[in-house]
Every structure is written in C-alpha cells, then in structure tokens.
Design a protein around this motif. Structure first.
Motif, PDB file in Angstrom:
ATOM      1  N   GLU A 578       0.798  -1.184   0.239  1.00 38.34           N
ATOM      2  CA  GLU A 578       0.006   0.049  -0.052  1.00 38.34           C
ATOM      3  C   GLU A 578       0.820   1.274   0.008  1.00 38.34           C
ATOM      4  OE1 GLU A 578      -2.875  -0.022   3.045  1.00 38.34           O
ATOM      5  OE2 GLU A 578      -3.814  -1.893   2.237  1.00 38.34           O
ATOM      6  N   ASN A 579       2.155   1.287   0.449  1.00 39.39           N
ATOM      7  CA  ASN A 579       3.000   2.143   0.504  1.00 39.39           C
ATOM      8  C   ASN A 579       3.681   2.444  -0.635  1.00 39.39           C
ATOM      9  OD1 ASN A 579       2.068   3.281   3.163  1.00 39.39           O
ATOM     10  ND2 ASN A 579       3.221   1.514   3.861  1.00 39.39           N
ATOM     11  N   GLN A 581       5.183   3.579  -3.888  1.00 42.46           N
ATOM     12  CA  GLN A 581       5.131   4.830  -4.967  1.00 42.46           C
ATOM     13  C   GLN A 581       5.609   4.695  -6.311  1.00 42.46           C
ATOM     14  OE1 GLN A 581       6.970   7.956  -2.837  1.00 42.46           O
ATOM     15  NE2 GLN A 581       5.729   7.659  -0.956  1.00 42.46           N
ATOM     16  N   TYR A 598      -5.994  -1.551  -7.911  1.00 46.35           N
ATOM     17  CA  TYR A 598      -6.564  -0.423  -7.436  1.00 46.35           C
ATOM     18  C   TYR A 598      -6.196  -0.179  -5.925  1.00 46.35           C
ATOM     19  CZ  TYR A 598     -10.150  -2.797  -4.761  1.00 46.35           C
ATOM     20  OH  TYR A 598     -10.621  -3.529  -3.840  1.00 46.35           O
ATOM     21  N   LYS A 601      -2.928   2.250  -3.184  1.00 48.58           N
ATOM     22  CA  LYS A 601      -3.199   3.440  -2.963  1.00 48.58           C
ATOM     23  C   LYS A 601      -2.369   4.606  -2.885  1.00 48.58           C
ATOM     24  CE  LYS A 601      -7.218   1.644  -1.644  1.00 48.58           C
ATOM     25  NZ  LYS A 601      -8.691   1.933  -2.268  1.00 48.58           N
ATOM     26  N   GLY A 602      -1.012   4.157  -2.841  1.00 44.18           N
ATOM     27  CA  GLY A 602      -0.047   5.257  -2.965  1.00 44.18           C
ATOM     28  C   GLY A 602       0.859   5.346  -4.222  1.00 44.18           C
ATOM     29  N   GLN A 604       2.441   6.374  -7.487  1.00 45.30           N
ATOM     30  CA  GLN A 604       2.438   7.507  -8.315  1.00 45.30           C
ATOM     31  C   GLN A 604       3.081   7.426  -9.713  1.00 45.30           C
ATOM     32  OE1 GLN A 604       4.535  10.486  -6.069  1.00 45.30           O
ATOM     33  NE2 GLN A 604       3.164  10.249  -4.242  1.00 45.30           N
ATOM     34  N   GLN A 624      -6.551   5.856  -8.826  1.00 43.55           N
ATOM     35  CA  GLN A 624      -6.551   7.321  -8.708  1.00 43.55           C
ATOM     36  C   GLN A 624      -5.285   8.217  -8.316  1.00 43.55           C
ATOM     37  OE1 GLN A 624      -9.617   9.035  -9.308  1.00 43.55           O
ATOM     38  NE2 GLN A 624      -9.959   7.009 -10.481  1.00 43.55           N
ATOM     39  N   SER A 625      -4.334   7.448  -7.808  1.00 46.19           N
ATOM     40  CA  SER A 625      -3.257   8.256  -7.184  1.00 46.19           C
ATOM     41  C   SER A 625      -2.292   8.583  -8.339  1.00 46.19           C
ATOM     42  CB  SER A 625      -2.536   7.695  -5.985  1.00 46.19           C
ATOM     43  OG  SER A 625      -2.095   6.307  -6.299  1.00 46.19           O
ATOM     44  N   GLN A 627       0.236   9.462 -11.184  1.00 46.35           N
ATOM     45  CA  GLN A 627       0.833  10.744 -11.501  1.00 46.35           C
ATOM     46  C   GLN A 627       1.667  10.310 -13.015  1.00 46.35           C
ATOM     47  OE1 GLN A 627       2.942  12.997  -8.823  1.00 46.35           O
ATOM     48  NE2 GLN A 627       1.167  12.888  -7.175  1.00 46.35           N
ATOM     49  N   ASN A 651      -5.192  12.635 -11.586  1.00 41.32           N
ATOM     50  CA  ASN A 651      -3.968  13.069 -11.082  1.00 41.32           C
ATOM     51  C   ASN A 651      -2.856  12.951 -12.005  1.00 41.32           C
ATOM     52  OD1 ASN A 651      -4.892  14.106  -8.338  1.00 41.32           O
ATOM     53  ND2 ASN A 651      -5.439  11.916  -8.135  1.00 41.32           N
TER      54      ASN A 651
END
Length: 857
Positions: A578-579, A581, A598, A601-602, A604, A624-625, A627, A651
C-alpha cells in the motif's frame, strides 16, 4: 556514470565543502568580515566518476529577508522613505557580535568524530537554520539590509539611493543594465550584490561608494572594469564570476585590502605580475578560464590560503609553487597536467588537493609530506598505482581514485586511520585487501566497475560503514560479511553473478536502499521480505517470474524495480504494498493487469513499457493516485487504441504512449487537467481532438512520427506549452517547414494568418456560388446541406443570390457547432457542388483557388 553508481558523491562533496569552510574561517581570524565570509565556498565538487568538477567561492555576504529599524525611534520614518511599489523591503534584527574566534572554534572534521553531522550541516549551507548560526556583526540602530531580489527592477530605485542607513543592498536577479550614483548616495553602503542582471560595465562613479567592502557583480555581461574601482580602498571581497572578462582587470592590484577575489567562468588567458601587489589576498578563484600556464606570480601571494584553477588548460606546475607556504586548498581539476612538480609537496599545510580529470601517470612518494591532507581526489587520470607512502597522510579522510588503471591499493592503506571515504570505481582492481578491516572510521566504500571476485569477510569489522558500492564486478557469492554491518543503509550490487542471497541478509534490518539488478536471480529472494525498513529495491534485469506472498511484510517499500525479468502476468502479490509509490515492470511479457491493482493506494509512477498487452489495460484507470504512466511499446506488442476511461486518472501528470499503433486520441482527453507531459510519438494519429485544447497544464507535447495533416487553429490556448515536436508528420497546415523549428509562437502566428485567409476565401466561395447557382441546383444544394424548408424559404421574394447566401451562412452557423475550420467547410461545400453537378460553378471556384495562390489578402 549511472545514477545508481557512486552513490555517495554528494556526501564526499559535502565533506569537502565543510572542511573548506572550517579551514578558511580559521585562517581568516584577522579579517574584519570573518562573520560574513564563513561560507566561502558554496560549491566544491570533485570529479567523482563523470561529475563536472567545480569549486566556487560563496558569492554573497550574509543577508536577511526582512528590513526593520533596530531602534524603535525612527522605524516608522524609515519605512515611509522605503515604501516602494513592487519591491520587497523587510527587516534585519540586530544581533550580538560574534568574534572570529567563535567561528573558528568549530570542531575539525577529524575532531568531530561524526562525519554525518558535518554532512547534515553542509547539505543546505544557505538554509535558515544554518544562517542562524552565522551571526552578523553588531548592527547599530541605523544599520539595515535591503533585499530587492527578483523584483523586476530596470534600474536602481532612487528612493534607496538616498538612504544613508542602508548597509547591505541586494539587487540580484533583476534587469538592471547600469547604475549611477551621486555624491552622498548610499554613503554607508558596505555590501552591494548585483548578481544575475544585465550589466555591461561598471560605472566610473563606483568609486563614490567609499565604504564598500563587498561587491558582487557575477553573472552579468561585464567585459571591462573601470580604473576608478582602484579607489575602493576598503574593498575586501570582489566577485566577478560568469562575465566576459578576457584579461586580468588592470587596477585591481591597487586594492591593497582585497582578501577574496573570484573571476571564475570568464575568458582570461593571462595573469599579470601586478597581482603581486594583492598582499592580503587569501582566496583566489580563477576556475574555468583559458589559462594555459600556471601564473608564476600567484606563487608569491604569501597569504594565499585557497587557490582554484580548475577547468583551465594548464599542463605543468612551476617550481615556484613551493613559495605558497600557507596554501591549504588547491583545486586543479579538469586541466592537462601530466606530472606534478615535486615542489608542490613542500606545501606542508595542504589540506585539500583536487587533481581530477588530468593526465597524471604517477604520484611522487613525497606525498608523505602532506601530514595535514584531508581530501585527495585523483579521478580520471592514468594512474597505475598509488605510492605506499600515502599512508603517512594520517589525517586523510577522503580518497577518491575513480577512473584510473589501478590494480591494487597501497599496502599500508590500513594506516589511514581517519579515512572516511574510499572510492576506487572503474579501475582494474582484482581484490579488496583484508587490511581494510582496520579502517575503523570508514563509512563509504566504492569499488564498482572492477574485476573483483570476492570480498573479504573482515569487512564486517568496518562497523561505521553506511554505503557500499560493489556493482559491475565478477562476484559469484554474496559477501556474508556485509550482513554483519549494523550501520549499512545503502548497498549497490548490480552487474555481478549472484543467484541467491544468504539467510543472514534478513538481519540487515537497517538497509534502506538495495540494488541487485543484472544478476542471476531466477526467483525473488524471500529473505528480502524481512527487511521491513527497505525503501528502494532494484531487482531489474534478472530472470524472476514470481513474487512471494511475504512481500507484504515490506511495509516501507516505496520504489520497486522489476524491469526486464520474466513476468508473464502481473504479480497480484504486489497489490499488498500500500505504500509503494514507484513500480517498474517494463521489458516483461505481461498481457493482463488484475483488477486488484486499485489497492496500490499510494502508487504515483507506473512503467509498463515494452510488454505484451493485447488491449489497453483499462484496469490501470482505477488507480486514482497515479501521476506518471508509461505504456511505450518499443519492444512489446503495439496498442491500437486508448480507452476513454483514461480520463479517470485525474491526477495524471505524465503520459507516455509512444511507439504504438494508436489511431486516435480519446475525445475526452481534455479531462486530464493536470497533464504536464504527453508523448505519443510514432503512432498513427491523424488529428488532435477539440478537447485537447483544454489541457491547460500541458508543457511538453511530442507528436512526432504520426499522420497529422493539420494542427488546431486554437493551439495557442495551451498557454503552458513550452516544448513541442511535430516532426515526421505529413503536415499541410501549417507546413512541416514551419514546425521544424519547434517554436510554438511561429506555428500559432501561421495558423492565425492562415485562418484569416481561409475565412476570406470561404466568403468569396459563398459569393461565387450565390451568383451562379440555378434555382434547381439551389434546391438540391439545400438538401445536401441538410437545410429544411422550415429553416429557409426557398421560394422567398428575395433575389436568388441573396437566398443562396443566407442558406450558406445558416449552414456555416450550424457547422460551427462541430468546430469545423473554414478550410474544411470550403472543401465540404466543393464536394457537395460536385455531387449536384454544378460543374460550371466548380470551374469558377477552381480558377479562384489558383488565383489565391498568387495573392495575399
């Protein structure tokens, strides 16, 4: 040099900078402005690997970003005088006087015993916290600092010039081309900084600033220094970096009190012997000029503490260099030295010696004389060995030998008890000596790019090691001794022959950064899952197919690189991180993304380039997170379409879908309002949708290698766009010649003029049709234009030409809703006229089109 190698370059630079700050501050106890010159060097770098060496003097005296009277009386009156529109005037609080001895009492690098503390202090030498430690001289009630940096000034503000209280004046990063002063102006000014302006020359009135002690005009366009500068008898520090000065400024030799002189990044070819008159000069920076000879005159500046001649064309050192008895710091990186005059080893106070990127083949055994040497860099030379007598340099803390031809280290290297950093990357080293275990203070050890096969177990005795780089060697078995290093946080082991990790690696709980790419792992090493503090893990370029479920224990993992492995399906086990990136799964054989993605969560940054997706993986649109998304398929199966669901990634800032077979961009692409970079080169895209013009944050657009024939006329609405590329498209509007320069302004200008021209041509075509169409053809025309009888009265009493023109205008109005440009409407109308058989009108329009090619509206 890759970003993953030489991981502690910055640390070595930090230590170098910190040492110089301390040693120079100690040497300048007699200076009036010691407090103002503690950070004498804001950039010191060695050529570690392929980094460009540079050593710059700190160019500005201490400043505050506020301006207030230190006396309650007169505060209001002064602020009223300084009320300037569009300027920043803030206060400087008076501080208690700090003596030079207080500054020089900082512990030395050796005395501190904790090099990391020095790194922390040096990481941000100009931070607010650090500035608090650099206390200013005692400011009496009417002493002020004025900061007008980056305020758009074209000239010196007149109100400021009349203020006798101003002591420190900062006008950096403006548009000032010249400045003038009258007698009495700024009579109390002691420090003036005009960095990064457009000053071509200093005015002759400069001598009126009689109390000036610090002058900084670096980063301007100055080629000449007026002789009047010689009247600044109080000047202590002069900074003229990054200008167009071609010869040593005449008259500077008369500045008898000058202590710091910096002329870096100019075009100076020769130093005159008059420089000998600068008897109080302590620091001289002449880096990156065009000196071909070491100026002998410099050898007789008896008080010189620091000399920077990096980035010149010097091939040898004069014997007279031995006269620089007080020299502590000598920087000669990026020159053409083939040997060192033995006289250099008579400089017994030497603490920093940088000789990277030269052509040195040997170092004299007289190196033993440097008992005070702390930092020694010899990167990118032709050295085959280092003399054993370097062991006499007992204070040495940083030794960098990257990019030479060394096969072994000096036999007595273990006697360098104070050594903190040892970098021997890209040599011909066969082994690491067991004696390295005696380096009790070593914390950075780098031997990447050698031919080492084993690492001695004794390395476990180096208890303070925090960084090790052993990448690109020939090591088959992972060194168990590394697992016993309780402080090890960064380990690079890329490009070896490791196929498994020992159980002991699970005890390395302190590991934060681990690189194991380009090895021979066929399975994900499960012992790694015990490293709960690991933040960065690179296992790219192996043969891994599966991920263990225990990877969920790696709760601190932020970056995971698994590129170029053997994954055929996306490992669902990764969805438990979950962490996480950043995830790189490029260069695999993945076809499907699970819906569980999905759960990241974190996340990017996702890189799925060069995989085997059958269709666009719409599952990604639930993250959704996200980038940054890379779906470039240089080596993988080509995508033929982008899903409109991509608009859910609200995002998203960077999207790369290059090297696919995509035919069109989704019509709702404009909903990606945060998109900054869009790369769709080498596809089959023939047009940009109208919503594309809603991408207000877009700065970079690459559409090269597509099928674009026209660009939207309103592309100017993309106000943030800075970089564009439309190469290799069959562009007609605008022509490819217009786009080759990649200048958006030129493209927009052409499109606007072209649109105006097309509007006039369309109106003329309407007129031709209205004048020459028959009543029968008019009825057929209305049918083809989808105009109902209720919309236009074909049998009106108006003349036929007027009715036809009204019908065409109405059709145009209806067509505008679909945003068709005038040229497209014209072509559509011509096709309809052909369909109804209005050939006589077609002939007239054709003749008109030929005529328009020879005229300008």
């Amino acid at each position: 040099m890759s970003a993953k190698e030489d991981s502690s370059l910055e640390e070595l630079q930090d230590v170098t900078g910190q040492f110089e700050k301390e040693s120079i501050a100690h040497s300048m106890e007699e200076l009036i402005l010691t407090e103002e010159t503690t950070d004498l060097f804001h950039k010191t770098s060695q050529n570690l690997g392929e980094e460009e060496a540079s050593h710059k003097v700190f160019e500005a005296p201490p400043r505050e970003d506020t301006l207030e009277s230190t006396a309650s009386s007169g505060n209001k009156e002064l602020k009223e005088k300084l009320s300037l529109s569009e300027t920043i005037i803030e206060s400087v609080n008076s501080t208690s006087e700090t003596s030079a001895s207080e500054i020089s009492q900082k512990p030395s690098l050796s005395e501190s015993g904790d090099i990391e503390e020095y790194q922390r202090v040096c990481d941000h030498p100009h931070s607010d916290t650090h500035d608090e430690n650099l206390k200013r001289p005692d400011l009496e009630s009417n002493n002020f600092t004025v900061n007008l940096e980056a305020t758009g000034l074209q000239e010196l503000p007149k109100d400021i010039l009349k203020m006798k209280y101003v002591k420190y004046l900062y006008l950096d990063k403006n548009h000032i081309k010249t400045f003038q002063a009258d007698p009495g102006d700024l009579v109390g000014l002691e420090s003036l900084s005009l960095k990064e302006n457009k000053i071509v020359s200093l005015p002759s009135e400069i001598h009126l600033l009689s109390n000036l002690r610090i002058l900084n005009v670096s980063h301007n366009q100055i080629s000449h220094i007026p002789k009047e500068i010689t009247q600044l008898v109080n000047i202590r520090q002069l900074f003229l970096n990054d200008n167009y000065i071609e010869s040593f400024p005449s008259g500077l030799e008369n500045l008898e009190n000058l202590e710091i002189l910096s002329l870096a990044n100019n075009k100076i070819r020769h130093i005159t012997e008059t420089v000998l008159n600068l008897e109080k000069l302590r620091i001289l920076n002449l880096e990156y000029n065009q000196l071909t000879v070491f100026p002998k005159a410099l050898c007789f500046l008896s008080r010189l503490v620091s000399l920077n001649l990096s980035g010149n064309l010097i091939s040898s050192l004069p014997k007279e260099i031995k006269e620089l008895k007080n020299l502590e710091c000598l920087l000669l990186d990026h020159n053409r030295l083939t040997f060192l005059a033995v006289e250099i080893f008579l400089l017994l106070k030497m603490k920093v010696l940088q000789l990277a990127d030269n052509k040195l083949e040997a170092i004299s055994h007289k190196i033993e004389n440097f008992k005070e040497l702390r930092i020694f860099t010899l990167d990118k030379n032709l050295l085959k060995d280092i003399p054993d007598k370097i062991s006499h340099c007992v204070m040495l803390e940083c030794l960098s030998l990257n990019d030479n031809k060394l096969t072994e280290l000096p036999k007595n290297i273990h006697k360098l008890k104070n050594l903190r950093q040892l970098h021997v990357n890209r040599n011909n080293m066969l082994k690491i000596t067991e004696d390295i275990s005696h380096l009790n203070y070593i914390w950075s050890l780098e031997f990447s790019g050698n031919v080492i096969t084993t690492v001695p177990t004794e390395i476990k005795n180096c208890r303070k090691i925090t960084r090790v780089n052993l990448s690109h060697n020939q090591i088959i078995f992972f060194p168990v001794g590394l697992c016993a290093l309780t402080s090890l946080s960064h380990l690079c082991f890329n490009g070896n022959y490791i196929s498994e990790l020992p159980l002991d690696i699970s005890f390395s709980k302190q590991l934060f950064h681990l690189e194991l790419s380009e090895n021979r792992f066929s399975i994900f090493p499960e012992y790694l899952c015990s490293l709960i503090h690991l933040n960065y893990l690179d296992l790219g370029k192996n043969k891994i197919k599966n991920i263990p479920s225990s990877i969920s224990n790696m709760v601190s993992l932020h970056v995971l690189i698994l590129c170029h492995n053997k994954f055929e399906i996306f490992p669902k086990e990764l969805c438990a991180l979950e962490n996480l990136q950043t995830l790189d799964l490029s260069e695999n054989e993945i076809q499907i993304i699970p819906s569980d993605i999905y759960k990241l969560k974190g996340i990017q940054k996702l890189n799925f380039s060069s995989n085997q997706f059958v269709d666009f993986p719409v599952e990604l649109c639930t993250v959704q997170s996200l980038q940054e998304l890379n779906l470039s398929q240089t080596n993988g199966r080509k995508l033929t379409r982008l899903s409109e669901e991509i608009s859910n990634l609200i995002n998203l800032k960077e999207l790369d879908v290059s090297n696919n077979a995509i035919g069109e961009i989704p019509k709702n692409i404009g909903e990606l309002r945060n998109l900054v970079s869009f790369n769709a080169c080498n596809n089959q895209i023939s047009s940009l949708p109208s919503s594309f013009l809603f991408l207000n944050a877009l700065q970079e657009l690459n559409m090269s290698g597509n099928n674009l024939t026209a660009l939207p006329c309103d592309i100017s609405k993309l106000l943030s766009l800075k970089k564009i590329n439309f190469d290799d498209n069959p562009l007609v509007r605008p022509p490819m010649e217009i786009c080759k320069g990649k200048d958006l302004h030129t493209i927009v200008h052409y499109l606007q003029k072209s649109e105006e021209r097309d509007e006039k041509i369309l109106e003329k075509v309407f007129t031709i049709v209205a004048k020459h169409i028959s009543e029968t053809n008019f009825e057929f025309l209305c049918q083809k234009l989808n105009l109902a009888h209720s919309e236009i009265n074909i049998h009106s009493n108006l003349a036929l030409s007027e009715r036809v023109h009204e019908a065409l205008v109405l059709w145009r109005k209806k067509s505008t809703n679909s945003s068709l440009p005038a040229a497209a409407l014209r072509d559509q109308l011509i096709r309809i006229l052909t369909m109804i058989g209005a050939y006589d009108i077609m002939d007239k329009i054709t003749a008109f089109k030929l005529f328009t090619r020879t005229i300008k509206f």
